[in-house]
Structure formats: C-alpha cells, structure tokens
Design a protein around this motif. Structure first.
Motif, mmCIF file in Angstrom:
data_model
loop_
_atom_site.group_PDB
_atom_site.id
_atom_site.type_symbol
_atom_site.label_atom_id
_atom_site.label_comp_id
_atom_site.label_asym_id
_atom_site.label_seq_id
_atom_site.Cartn_x
_atom_site.Cartn_y
_atom_site.Cartn_z
ATOM 1 N N VAL A 356 21.113 -23.504 -5.830
ATOM 2 C CA VAL A 356 19.957 -23.459 -5.009
ATOM 3 C C VAL A 356 19.575 -24.533 -4.242
ATOM 4 O O VAL A 356 19.041 -24.525 -2.973
ATOM 5 C CB VAL A 356 18.821 -23.606 -6.402
ATOM 6 N N VAL A 357 19.918 -25.855 -4.501
ATOM 7 C CA VAL A 357 19.438 -27.043 -3.866
ATOM 8 C C VAL A 357 20.289 -27.254 -2.451
ATOM 9 O O VAL A 357 19.781 -27.117 -1.400
ATOM 10 C CB VAL A 357 20.157 -28.387 -4.434
ATOM 11 N N LEU A 358 21.434 -26.615 -2.508
ATOM 12 C CA LEU A 358 22.321 -26.504 -1.007
ATOM 13 C C LEU A 358 21.904 -25.451 -0.133
ATOM 14 O O LEU A 358 22.056 -25.596 0.852
ATOM 15 C CB LEU A 358 23.583 -26.666 -1.391
ATOM 16 N N PHE A 359 21.454 -24.255 -0.741
ATOM 17 C CA PHE A 359 21.573 -23.001 0.201
ATOM 18 C C PHE A 359 19.943 -22.643 -0.003
ATOM 19 O O PHE A 359 19.780 -21.604 1.010
ATOM 20 C CB PHE A 359 22.423 -22.097 -0.555
ATOM 21 N N LEU A 360 19.341 -23.013 -0.913
ATOM 22 C CA LEU A 360 18.021 -22.133 -0.984
ATOM 23 C C LEU A 360 16.705 -22.769 -0.901
ATOM 24 O O LEU A 360 15.576 -22.567 -0.871
ATOM 25 C CB LEU A 360 17.845 -21.248 -2.303
ATOM 26 N N MET A 361 16.871 -24.379 -0.691
ATOM 27 C CA MET A 361 15.585 -25.383 -0.731
ATOM 28 C C MET A 361 15.132 -25.384 0.602
ATOM 29 O O MET A 361 15.205 -26.406 1.294
ATOM 30 C CB MET A 361 16.180 -26.486 -1.146
ATOM 31 N N THR A 362 14.393 -24.342 1.231
ATOM 32 C CA THR A 362 13.983 -24.177 2.607
ATOM 33 C C THR A 362 12.571 -24.786 2.772
ATOM 34 O O THR A 362 12.324 -25.486 3.536
ATOM 35 C CB THR A 362 13.919 -22.772 3.039
ATOM 36 N N SER A 363 11.732 -24.720 1.644
ATOM 37 C CA SER A 363 10.331 -25.134 1.562
ATOM 38 C C SER A 363 10.181 -25.768 0.215
ATOM 39 O O SER A 363 10.064 -25.170 -1.017
ATOM 40 C CB SER A 363 9.383 -23.958 1.916
#
Length: 430
Positions: A356-363
C-alpha cells in the motif's frame, strides 16, 4: 502459575497487571490525535472539542465491555463474536478490512515523515516507512508481547509528558477571544465530513478494544496469572483517560501553533510532518524542533507497533477459530500453534502494508479520511456486537454491567446508529 505474583500485595499486583490499557492508548493516539486533533485545532480552533467529548462518551461502553468480557470469561472478544454466530464474525472481519491496511499505511507514512523531518533524512518517505515496518517486524517476532509491553510503557510515559509540556508552553500564546469556540460557525459540507472523520477515528476504530481483550490474555500469560477484574478495570481507565487528555492537548497545540498561520496543509505525510515541526519551532524557538519531532515520532511509532501487533493477534485468533470450527481439529494446546500463526500474520501484514505504501499512497489526507469514515460507519455495528457479548450467558449475571451502564450502552448504540444513518443519507443526497 507464578506463586510470587499470585501472592503479591495488591499494589504490586496492579503494577504488574498494567499494560493492555496503555497499548490501547498507543493505538488511539496516532492518526486520531497527531493528525486529526491537530488538524481540528488548526482549522476550527476549539470548536470541535465537543466532537471529541461526544465520541469518547458514546464509545466508552464498547471500549469498557471488551476487556470486561475477557476478564470474566477468559476468552477474547473475537470468540465472543463467534459465539453469536458466523454472521457476527463476518461483520467484524469486514470492518477490520477497512482499517488494517489503509490505516496501517497511513500511520506508518506519518511516522516516516516525522523521522525525515526531524533528522533530515534524504531517503523518500516511502523508503523510510518500509524500514520502520521491517524493524518493527523484527522486534515483534523476537519479543512478542513481553517486548511490546516493556517498550510501550516508557514510550507512552515519554510522549505523554512531552505533549503536556508542549501544550503548557503553547497555551499562553492562544488568542482566546478569536480561537475559543463551542461549535463551528459554518456547518458546510466540508466541515460535516471532517467532523465525521474526527468522530470515526476518535479515540480509535472499535478494533482497538478488541485488541485490548487479546492483550489482556497475552498479559496474563506473560506475568503468569490472571489479573483481577478490579486491576483490569483500573488498567483500562488509565488508558482511556490518557487518550482523552492527549486528544485535547493536540487540539490545543493545533490551535496555538497552526490556526491563523496561513499555512495550507501539504497532501503528503512527510510534508505535513515537516509543517507541524516547523511551526513548533516558530512558536517555541528552534530548540523545540528536535524535541517536538522526537515527541511526534514517539506518538506515531507507538501506534505503528501496537497496530501491527494487535491486528496480527486478531488474524491469529480468527484463523484458530476457523480451524477449530470448520477445518482441521487442532486440539486445545495453542502454545506452539499460536506463535506460528502470529508470526505468519505479522509477515503478511507488513508485506501488505508495504505494498500500500509503495503503490497506493497517492493522497495522504484522502487516505486518512477514507479510513476514518469506514471506522465511523462500522462503529455502531461493532458496539452492538460487543454489547450482546457482555450480556450473553457467557458472563455470569452478577458480573454483567449494572442496569445504569446497560441503559447507557443502549442509548450510546442508538445514538451511534442515528449518526451513521444520517451520514449515509447525507452522502446519498450530495
């Protein structure tokens, strides 16, 4: 049983029993306090103090009943859900899925941002977050509950003292005539949604008291005896009072340091952390920046480590239950089996949160608000399940909550349900 502990004087017995309530506080004071309470103070001054008080009061029965259930039955709250039926267990799992990965990523990124801002690290916040998760993985696999308990007590004492000192230093600079309000002056949609997020994550999602019941079991194994109901109650109330005091402190810090500063919140964890620490330095002097940075990191790291341990125990308990009920019969001796599942769950959680930290943390702010809103919607469901468990035949009649506390719990659950329905109707109509 440990006879030395079993025969210990009451005060010594109490001191040995304290721990699960402190860990519960550690889960609560991360994003809900450093992020949400600080933002509330920065944007609205003290106008949202009533939201904090209402959330603490309305969720008190659920928080109180979970460790009470374990104290009187010897089993976790998850087992209490399972005894109500598979449907109750599934509802809990759905609720937990809304918090475990997104919430874990959010609090870890905040911790990483604070570490970067405090020590001037050049690495990306996501890289620092991965390092924090891996270090925590090693600590928990090697030490399990014993190390967690030893680490969290001084950490929580340090951050509580530091927060109170910082608040005392900031309060004289607050413009009381402008910043002190009882309610928001403009109840626009953005304000209502923020109030929902604050309420949902204050003091923490209702997975926290579930973790507390599991930590109570772990504490009994660690010290070699089962703490008395009185000691369990005192431990819980120490943690709950600590949560409330710190929530008000962080709101006052946000009011004194950030309200009216003209600074817009950066939409990423590292930027937000740097802003907070920089404003501390502007208000208190440059000497305060390292002090406040270390304090803030202690706040967030305590939440990270408690979050990982607590949800690993939840997964462990769920897998154990489903294996016994629907799969291979495992017997009653859980000692070796427990640590195998716990370690596996911990590795799975860390790997998932890293993704999640590397790929989904957009906002950053959006992630925090989504997780908090999920917590808000699931709160009445879990509160009702916890109430049903404490009132079940598992708990002897004489050990159930008093008539006054039962009625208070029912009233709180109705209030939480009305709030949730109103919020869902608001979303549908907007």
């Amino acid at each position: 049983m440990n006879s030395e502990v079993q025969n210990a004087p009451p005060v010594q017995s109490l001191m040995r029993s304290i721990g699960p309530g402190i860990l519960m506080a550690a889960v609560a004071i991360g994003a809900s306090h450093l992020v949400m309470s600080t933002r509330a103070g920065a944007i609205y001054g003290t106008a949202l103090v009533f939201v904090v008080i209402l959330a603490m009061a309305a969720k008190y029965p659920a928080y109180r009943f979970a460790p009470m259930y374990t104290s009187y039955t010897g089993v976790s709250m998850i087992e209490g859900f399972a005894r109500q039926g598979l449907w109750a267990l599934i509802l809990f799992i759905i609720s937990a899925l809304g918090t475990v990965f997104v919430g874990g990523a959010a609090i870890t990124m905040v911790a990483a941002g604070i570490l970067k801002a405090t020590f001037g690290l050049e690495a990306a916040a996501s890289t620092v977050a991965v390092g924090i998760l891996l270090v925590t993985l090693v600590i928990l696999i090697i030490g399990h509950y014993h190390w967690l308990d030893l680490l969290m007590k001084p950490l929580m004492a340090l951050l509580t003292l530091a927060t109170i000192v910082a608040t005392v230093l900031v309060v004289p600079g607050i413009d009381w005539s402008a910043d002190i309000q009882l309610v928001p002056t403009n109840l626009e949609l953005a304000t209502i949604l923020f109030m929902v997020a604050l309420f949902g994550w204050m003091p923490a999602p209702l997975e926290a008291p579930i973790m507390n019941s599991l930590w109570s079991q772990a504490k009994a194994r660690d010290i070699g005896y089962k703490p008395s109901s009185r000691d369990t109650s005192i431990d819980f109330h120490i943690g709950y009072i600590m949560i409330f005091i710190l929530s008000i402190c962080f709101m006052l810090l946000g009011t004194g340091l950030m309200r009216g500063s003209g600074v817009e919140f950066v939409d990423n964890a590292g930027g937000f952390a740097a802003q907070v620490i920089d404003l501390y330095g502007q208000a208190l002097g440059e000497w305060a920046e390292p002090f406040m940075g270390i304090m803030a990191f202690c706040v967030m790291y305590s939440t990270v480590i408690a979050h990982l341990d607590g949800f690993s125990r939840i997964i462990d308990e769920l897998i154990w239950h489903f294996q016994r009920s629907y799969g291979e019969k495992t017997g009653t001796d859980r000692h070796g089996h427990r640590y195998v599942i716990y370690n596996g769950a911990l590795v799975f959680l860390v790997a998932s949160i890293i993704c999640v930290v590397l790929f989904l943390m957009t906002s950053f702010k959006l992630l925090i608000d989504i997780s908090a809103t999920i917590a808000f919607v699931s709160t009445p469901v879990l509160a009702i399940l916890i109430h049903r468990a404490i009132m079940s035949r598992d708990v002897p009649e004489e050990n159930r909550p008093s008539r006054l506390l039962r009625r208070y719990s029912i009233g709180c659950n109705l209030l939480l349900s009305v709030f949730t329905l109103g919020y869902l109707l608001l979303l549908i109509n907007t």
